[in-house]
Design a protein around this motif. Structure first.
Motif, PDB file in Angstrom:
ATOM      1  N   ILE A 142       0.829  -1.211   0.000  1.00 54.08           N
ATOM      2  CA  ILE A 142       0.000   0.000   0.000  1.00 54.08           C
ATOM      3  C   ILE A 142       0.861   1.259   0.000  1.00 54.08           C
ATOM      4  N   LYS A 143       1.859   1.277   0.877  1.00 54.97           N
ATOM      5  CA  LYS A 143       2.689   2.475   1.033  1.00 54.97           C
ATOM      6  C   LYS A 143       3.555   2.765  -0.190  1.00 54.97           C
ATOM      7  N   HIS A 144       4.159   1.719  -0.772  1.00 57.49           N
ATOM      8  CA  HIS A 144       5.120   1.931  -1.856  1.00 57.49           C
ATOM      9  C   HIS A 144       4.534   1.699  -3.250  1.00 57.49           C
ATOM     10  N   GLY A 145       3.384   1.020  -3.324  1.00 61.98           N
ATOM     11  CA  GLY A 145       2.794   0.738  -4.614  1.00 61.98           C
ATOM     12  C   GLY A 145       1.492   1.472  -4.865  1.00 61.98           C
ATOM     13  N   LEU A 146       0.494   1.190  -4.040  1.00 60.40           N
ATOM     14  CA  LEU A 146      -0.844   1.746  -4.267  1.00 60.40           C
ATOM     15  C   LEU A 146      -0.933   3.240  -3.963  1.00 60.40           C
ATOM     16  N   LEU A 147      -0.194   3.700  -2.983  1.00 56.28           N
ATOM     17  CA  LEU A 147      -0.266   5.117  -2.598  1.00 56.28           C
ATOM     18  C   LEU A 147       0.097   6.036  -3.758  1.00 56.28           C
ATOM     19  N   HIS A 148       1.006   5.583  -4.632  1.00 61.37           N
ATOM     20  CA  HIS A 148       1.472   6.406  -5.747  1.00 61.37           C
ATOM     21  C   HIS A 148       0.645   6.218  -7.027  1.00 61.37           C
ATOM     22  N   LYS A 149      -0.321   5.326  -6.978  1.00 57.52           N
ATOM     23  CA  LYS A 149      -1.187   5.089  -8.149  1.00 57.52           C
ATOM     24  C   LYS A 149      -2.151   6.263  -8.297  1.00 57.52           C
ATOM     25  N   LYS A 150      -2.113   6.937  -9.433  1.00 60.59           N
ATOM     26  CA  LYS A 150      -2.886   8.165  -9.622  1.00 60.59           C
ATOM     27  C   LYS A 150      -4.281   7.926 -10.195  1.00 60.59           C
ATOM     28  N   ILE A 153      -9.006   2.361  -9.559  1.00 65.41           N
ATOM     29  CA  ILE A 153      -9.167   1.802  -8.216  1.00 65.41           C
ATOM     30  C   ILE A 153      -7.886   1.118  -7.761  1.00 65.41           C
ATOM     31  N   LYS A 154      -7.483   1.386  -6.541  1.00 66.57           N
ATOM     32  CA  LYS A 154      -6.326   0.713  -5.940  1.00 66.57           C
ATOM     33  C   LYS A 154      -6.800  -0.647  -5.409  1.00 66.57           C
ATOM     34  N   LYS A 155      -6.147  -1.725  -5.855  1.00 70.12           N
ATOM     35  CA  LYS A 155      -6.598  -3.067  -5.480  1.00 70.12           C
ATOM     36  C   LYS A 155      -5.463  -3.891  -4.890  1.00 70.12           C
ATOM     37  N   ILE A 156      -5.816  -4.727  -3.917  1.00 69.86           N
ATOM     38  CA  ILE A 156      -4.858  -5.672  -3.349  1.00 69.86           C
ATOM     39  C   ILE A 156      -5.573  -6.991  -3.072  1.00 69.86           C
ATOM     40  N   ILE A 171      -0.880  -9.621  -4.197  1.00 69.04           N
ATOM     41  CA  ILE A 171      -0.809  -8.953  -5.506  1.00 69.04           C
ATOM     42  C   ILE A 171      -1.487  -7.590  -5.407  1.00 69.04           C
ATOM     43  N   ASP A 172      -0.796  -6.559  -5.863  1.00 67.92           N
ATOM     44  CA  ASP A 172      -1.412  -5.232  -5.922  1.00 67.92           C
ATOM     45  C   ASP A 172      -1.274  -4.676  -7.343  1.00 67.92           C
ATOM     46  N   ASN A 173      -2.098  -3.704  -7.653  1.00 63.00           N
ATOM     47  CA  ASN A 173      -2.039  -3.085  -8.988  1.00 63.00           C
ATOM     48  C   ASN A 173      -1.451  -1.685  -8.918  1.00 63.00           C
ATOM     49  N   GLY A 174      -0.470  -1.534  -8.029  1.00 62.05           N
ATOM     50  CA  GLY A 174       0.172  -0.233  -7.847  1.00 62.05           C
ATOM     51  C   GLY A 174       1.193   0.077  -8.926  1.00 62.05           C
ATOM     52  N   VAL A 175       2.129   0.946  -8.620  1.00 50.70           N
ATOM     53  CA  VAL A 175       3.089   1.436  -9.617  1.00 50.70           C
ATOM     54  C   VAL A 175       4.211   0.440  -9.899  1.00 50.70           C
ATOM     55  N   GLY A 176       4.362  -0.589  -9.045  1.00 53.49           N
ATOM     56  CA  GLY A 176       5.422  -1.579  -9.259  1.00 53.49           C
ATOM     57  C   GLY A 176       6.716  -1.213  -8.536  1.00 53.49           C
ATOM     58  N   ILE A 177       7.593  -2.203  -8.407  1.00 56.81           N
ATOM     59  CA  ILE A 177       8.827  -2.033  -7.631  1.00 56.81           C
ATOM     60  C   ILE A 177       9.766  -1.000  -8.247  1.00 56.81           C
ATOM     61  N   LYS A 222       2.511  -7.931 -15.053  1.00 55.51           N
ATOM     62  CA  LYS A 222       2.329  -6.836 -16.014  1.00 55.51           C
ATOM     63  C   LYS A 222       2.048  -5.513 -15.313  1.00 55.51           C
ATOM     64  N   GLU A 223       1.309  -5.596 -14.232  1.00 50.82           N
ATOM     65  CA  GLU A 223       0.943  -4.378 -13.500  1.00 50.82           C
ATOM     66  C   GLU A 223       1.107  -4.604 -12.004  1.00 50.82           C
ATOM     67  N   GLY A 224       1.711  -3.648 -11.317  1.00 51.34           N
ATOM     68  CA  GLY A 224       1.842  -3.729  -9.868  1.00 51.34           C
ATOM     69  C   GLY A 224       2.941  -4.657  -9.396  1.00 51.34           C
ATOM     70  N   THR A 225       2.691  -5.308  -8.278  1.00 46.26           N
ATOM     71  CA  THR A 225       3.689  -6.144  -7.617  1.00 46.26           C
ATOM     72  C   THR A 225       3.055  -7.436  -7.111  1.00 46.26           C
ATOM     73  N   LYS A 226       3.836  -8.506  -7.182  1.00 44.79           N
ATOM     74  CA  LYS A 226       3.402  -9.810  -6.657  1.00 44.79           C
ATOM     75  C   LYS A 226       4.505 -10.373  -5.782  1.00 44.79           C
ATOM     76  N   VAL A 227       4.162 -10.716  -4.552  1.00 37.99           N
ATOM     77  CA  VAL A 227       5.129 -11.307  -3.631  1.00 37.99           C
ATOM     78  C   VAL A 227       4.533 -12.585  -3.048  1.00 37.99           C
ATOM     79  N   ILE A 228       5.363 -13.618  -2.957  1.00 37.59           N
ATOM     80  CA  ILE A 228       4.945 -14.888  -2.362  1.00 37.59           C
ATOM     81  C   ILE A 228       5.736 -15.093  -1.077  1.00 37.59           C
TER      82      ILE A 228
END
Length: 238
Positions: A142-150, A153-156, A171-177, A222-228
Motif C-alpha cells: 500500500i505504502k510503496h505501490g498503491l499510494l502512488h497510483k494516480k 481503483i487501488k486493489k490488493i 498482488i497489488d495493482n500499484g506502480v510496481g517495484i 504486467k501491473e503492480g507487484t506480486k510477492v509470495i
C-alpha cells in the motif's frame, strides 16, 4: 577390570558429548526465539507510526468524523495486537482478523478508491502461524505501490494456500517495484524500509529455527507487484 572401566569411561564421554551438543542447540534455539521476539517488538511501533500519520492527515483535511472512525478502529487493532504480543504462534483466523482490521483502516483512508480481497483464508482455521509476518508486506504494497497510483481503483489481493508451508501471495495493482524505487530516489529517500529490513531478518531466523522452506520472493507481473511469502505453521493438535 581395566577394560570395563575403559568402556564405562568411553560411554560416559559419549553421553557428555551428546548432552553438550543438545545444550548448545537449546541455547541457540532460545537465543533465536529471543531475537524473533525482539524483531516483532520493533515492528509494532513502526506500524503504529504509519497509522498515526494517516490519522493526522485526516485531521489536517478537516475530516473529523473519518479521523474518529479511524482512531476507534486503530485502538481496537492495537488492543488485539497487544493481546497476542507474547505468543510465539497464534491461530491463523486471529492473524486474519488483524489483517482485515488493518485493511479496513486503509479503506477508511482511501475511501471508494481502494478495494481488497482475501482468498483461501476460511479453510485454515486449524493451523497456527508466527504473528506479524504478513501485515508488513501488505503495508509495503500500500505504502510503496498503491499510494502512488494516480488513476483507477487501488486493489490488493491476498491468497492463501497450504502446502509444506503456508503460501501467502499478495498482488497489488500499484506502480510496481521499479517505479517505486524511482519515486523514492526523486524524494531523496536513501534508507530501505524499516519493516522490510526487520521482516527479512525475522524470516531468516525462522528459516534457521524451523529448518524448513521459509522466505519470500517477488515475481514479475504486467501491473503492480506480486510477492509470495512462505510461512511455517503448526497444526492445532501439535
Amino acid at each position: 577390570m581395566v577394560n570395563f572401566f575403559k568402556k564405562l569411561n568411553e560411554s560416559n564421554e559419549k553421553k557428555l558429548k551428546t548432552a553438550y551438543i543438545e545444550l548448545e542447540e537449546k541455547r541457540k534455539n532460545e537465543f533465536a526465539h529471543l531475537q524473533l521476539k525482539s524483531l516483532k517488538a520493533q515492528m509494532n511501533p513502526h506500524f503504529m507510526f504509519n497509522a498515526m500519520n494517516s490519522i493526522q492527515n485526516l485531521v489536517l483535511k478537516g475530516d473529523k468524523h473519518k479521523a474518529y472512525d479511524y482512531l476507534t478502529k486503530f485502538a481496537a487493532l492495537i488492543r488485539e495486537n497487544l493481546n497476542m504480543s507474547e505468543k510465539s504462534f497464534i491461530f491463523f483466523d486471529e492473524e486474519l482478523l488483524l489483517l482485515e482490521k488493518y485493511l479496513e483502516l486503509e479503506k477508511l483512508r482511501f475511501r471508494d478508491s481502494f478495494e481488497y480481497k482475501i482468498v483461501g483464508g476460511e479453510k485454515l482455521f486449524h493451523i497456527k502461524i508466527p504473528s506479524m509476518i504478513i501485515q508488513p508486506f501488505v503495508e509495503n504494497a500500500i505504502k510503496h505501490g498503491l499510494l502512488h497510483k494516480k488513476e483507477g481503483i487501488k486493489k490488493i489481493i491476498l491468497n492463501f494456500e497450504l502446502k509444506d508451508v503456508l503460501h501467502c501471495t499478495i498482488i497489488d495493482n500499484g506502480v510496481g517495484i521499479e517505479e517505486s524505487k524511482r519515486i523514492k530516489q526523486r524524494n531523496g529517500e536513501k534508507k530501505a524500509s524499516l519493516s522490510t529490513k526487520l521482516i527479512e531478518e525475522r524470516l531468516m531466523l525462522l528459516k534457521d529455527y524451523y529448518k524448513s522452506n521459509i522466505g519470500f520472493n517477488y515475481e514479475k507481473v504486467k501491473e503492480g507487484t506480486k510477492v509470495i511469502i512462505k510461512i511455517p505453521f503448526i497444526k492445532e493438535d501439535e
